[in-house]
Design a protein around this motif. Structure first.
Motif, short mmCIF file in Angstrom:
data_model
loop_
_atom_site.label_atom_id
_atom_site.label_comp_id
_atom_site.label_asym_id
_atom_site.label_seq_id
_atom_site.Cartn_x
_atom_site.Cartn_y
_atom_site.Cartn_z
N THR A 1 0.86 -1.18 0.00
CA THR A 1 0.00 0.00 0.00
C THR A 1 0.90 1.23 0.00
O THR A 1 2.08 1.15 0.34
N ASN A 2 0.33 2.36 -0.38
CA ASN A 2 1.10 3.60 -0.35
C ASN A 2 1.55 3.92 1.06
O ASN A 2 2.63 4.47 1.27
N PHE A 3 0.74 3.57 2.07
CA PHE A 3 1.13 3.79 3.45
C PHE A 3 2.40 3.02 3.78
O PHE A 3 3.30 3.54 4.45
N GLU A 4 2.49 1.77 3.34
CA GLU A 4 3.67 0.95 3.62
C GLU A 4 4.92 1.53 2.96
O GLU A 4 6.00 1.54 3.56
N VAL A 5 4.77 2.05 1.75
CA VAL A 5 5.91 2.69 1.07
C VAL A 5 6.31 3.95 1.82
O VAL A 5 7.50 4.19 2.06
N LEU A 6 5.34 4.75 2.21
CA LEU A 6 5.62 5.97 2.96
C LEU A 6 6.30 5.64 4.29
O LEU A 6 7.28 6.30 4.68
N ASP A 7 5.83 4.64 4.97
CA ASP A 7 6.42 4.22 6.24
C ASP A 7 7.86 3.76 6.03
O ASP A 7 8.75 4.08 6.83
N LEU B 1 9.91 4.72 3.61
CA LEU B 1 10.72 5.90 3.31
C LEU B 1 11.01 6.71 4.58
O LEU B 1 12.12 7.23 4.75
N ARG B 2 10.03 6.80 5.46
CA ARG B 2 10.26 7.49 6.74
C ARG B 2 11.32 6.77 7.55
O ARG B 2 12.16 7.39 8.19
N SER B 3 11.28 5.43 7.54
CA SER B 3 12.26 4.66 8.31
C SER B 3 13.67 4.82 7.74
O SER B 3 14.65 4.69 8.46
N ARG B 4 13.76 5.10 6.45
CA ARG B 4 15.06 5.34 5.83
C ARG B 4 15.54 6.77 6.05
O ARG B 4 16.66 7.11 5.70
N GLY B 5 14.67 7.60 6.59
CA GLY B 5 15.08 8.95 6.91
C GLY B 5 14.63 10.01 5.94
O GLY B 5 15.05 11.15 6.02
N ALA B 6 13.78 9.65 4.99
CA ALA B 6 13.28 10.65 4.04
C ALA B 6 12.46 11.68 4.80
O ALA B 6 11.70 11.35 5.70
N ALA B 7 12.65 12.93 4.46
CA ALA B 7 11.92 14.02 5.10
C ALA B 7 11.82 15.17 4.12
O ALA B 7 12.47 15.17 3.07
N LYS C 1 11.08 12.39 -4.13
CA LYS C 1 9.90 12.70 -4.94
C LYS C 1 8.73 11.82 -4.55
O LYS C 1 7.59 12.29 -4.43
N VAL C 2 8.98 10.54 -4.36
CA VAL C 2 7.92 9.62 -3.95
C VAL C 2 7.42 10.01 -2.56
O VAL C 2 6.21 10.05 -2.31
N TYR C 3 8.33 10.31 -1.66
CA TYR C 3 7.96 10.73 -0.30
C TYR C 3 7.08 11.98 -0.35
O TYR C 3 6.04 12.04 0.30
N ASP C 4 7.49 12.96 -1.13
CA ASP C 4 6.72 14.20 -1.24
C ASP C 4 5.32 13.93 -1.80
O ASP C 4 4.33 14.47 -1.30
N TYR C 5 5.23 13.08 -2.82
CA TYR C 5 3.93 12.74 -3.39
C TYR C 5 3.04 12.05 -2.35
O TYR C 5 1.87 12.41 -2.17
#
Length: 128
Positions: free
Chosen positions: A12-18, A20-26, A42-46
């Motif tokens: 899910t998009n939530f899992e991808v966002l989670d 990316l957050r765990s990798r430190g994307a901000a 870019k994916v994180y921002d979207y």
């Protein structure tokens, strides 16, 4: 990153966002904990501006449990979570043979989606 199991299923998009957050994307690239590729930003921002930003693991797990009576595939459930349709017209192209499989319970499924997942931040500002 190491792939533990290939083709384990759709995310899910939530899992991808989670992830990316765990990798430190901000939003601020100077606060990064680990090397993050520009495409990940870019994916994180979207995803931060999509319905995924207002979802939780608990709401997704509860939604999957409540979807069991509808006999939807994992991909259909992931698509419903990602897109968050709010009407029968929006849900029609997402589920194969919708009329024969769900019949009159389409409206119940739409109500469940609207109840379980809050609107995206962009939808809230647009509606106001």
């Amino acid at each position: 990153m190491k792939i533990l199991k290939e083709n384990a299923g759709p995310l899910t998009n939530f899992e991808v966002l989670d992830f990316l957050r765990s990798r430190g994307a901000a939003k601020d690239p100077t606060r990064v904990l680990a090397p993050v590729a520009p495409s990940e930003y870019k994916v994180y921002d979207y995803l931060e501006h999509s319905v995924a930003s207002s979802q939780t693991r608990e709401s997704i797990a509860e939604f999957v449990t409540k979807c069991k009576p509808y006999k939807l595939t994992k991909t259909e459930i992931a698509t419903l979570i990602n897109i968050r349709p709010t009407s029968a017209v929006e849900i029609d192209p997402l589920i194969e043979d919708l009329d024969s499989r769900l019949g009159e319970s389409v409206e119940e499924l739409v109500e469940l989606i609207v109840q379980m997942f809050p609107p995206s931040p962009d939808q809230i500002t647009t509606d106001e």
